[in-house]
Design a protein around this motif. Structure first.
Motif, PDB file in Angstrom:
ATOM      1  N   LEU A  95      22.891  -7.339   1.323  1.00 54.04           N
ATOM      2  CA  LEU A  95      22.568  -8.757   1.228  1.00 54.04           C
ATOM      3  C   LEU A  95      21.337  -9.068   2.065  1.00 54.04           C
ATOM      4  CD1 LEU A  95      26.123 -10.311   1.486  1.00 54.04           C
ATOM      5  CD2 LEU A  95      24.764  -9.905  -0.567  1.00 54.04           C
ATOM      6  N   VAL A  96      20.457  -9.838   1.503  1.00 47.93           N
ATOM      7  CA  VAL A  96      19.248 -10.241   2.209  1.00 47.93           C
ATOM      8  C   VAL A  96      19.258 -11.761   2.223  1.00 47.93           C
ATOM      9  CG1 VAL A  96      16.734 -10.213   2.197  1.00 47.93           C
ATOM     10  CG2 VAL A  96      18.008  -8.207   1.390  1.00 47.93           C
ATOM     11  N   HIS A  97      19.168 -12.319   3.413  1.00 46.54           N
ATOM     12  CA  HIS A  97      19.135 -13.782   3.539  1.00 46.54           C
ATOM     13  C   HIS A  97      17.704 -14.252   3.312  1.00 46.54           C
ATOM     14  CE1 HIS A  97      20.181 -17.766   4.839  1.00 46.54           C
ATOM     15  NE2 HIS A  97      19.144 -17.751   5.654  1.00 46.54           N
TER      16      HIS A  97
END
Length: 100
Positions: A95-97
């Protein structure tokens, strides 16, 4: 809408009976998940074992079901859980914010 005639080579009908994908499974090097039903009469469990034995990187699960029970009820839930677990292990998602 499709118009015109659909053409098929006549010799395809000679090739179909000779088609046997198990002959090539030894070439599959990627992670493979195979789930079969012990009482499957469409694709017998013994045939699945033969194919899996030839795959160098396969994981095999045999569930207490027939071919179609793999798609419903409690067996379906087990089937999906095995698939999700395999995908989480072999295809991790990072996951990449992203700031708005």
């Amino acid at each position: 809408m499709r118009t015109g005639k659909t053409k098929t080579r006549a010799r395809i009908f000679l090739e179909v009976p000779l088609y046997n994908p198990i002959r090539s499974v030894h070439k599959l090097n990627m992670p493979i998940l195979v789930i079969s039903g012990q009482n499957d009469t469409v694709i017998p469990e013994t045939a699945m074992r033969v194919a899996v034995h030839k795959m160098p990187n396969a994981r095999y699960y045999m569930l207490q079901s027939n071919h179609f029970e793999l798609c419903s009820g409690e067996v379906f839930e087990k089937n999906i859980a095995l698939q999700i677990g395999f995908l989480k292990e072999k295809v991790p998602v990072h996951l990449v914010h992203v700031a708005a």
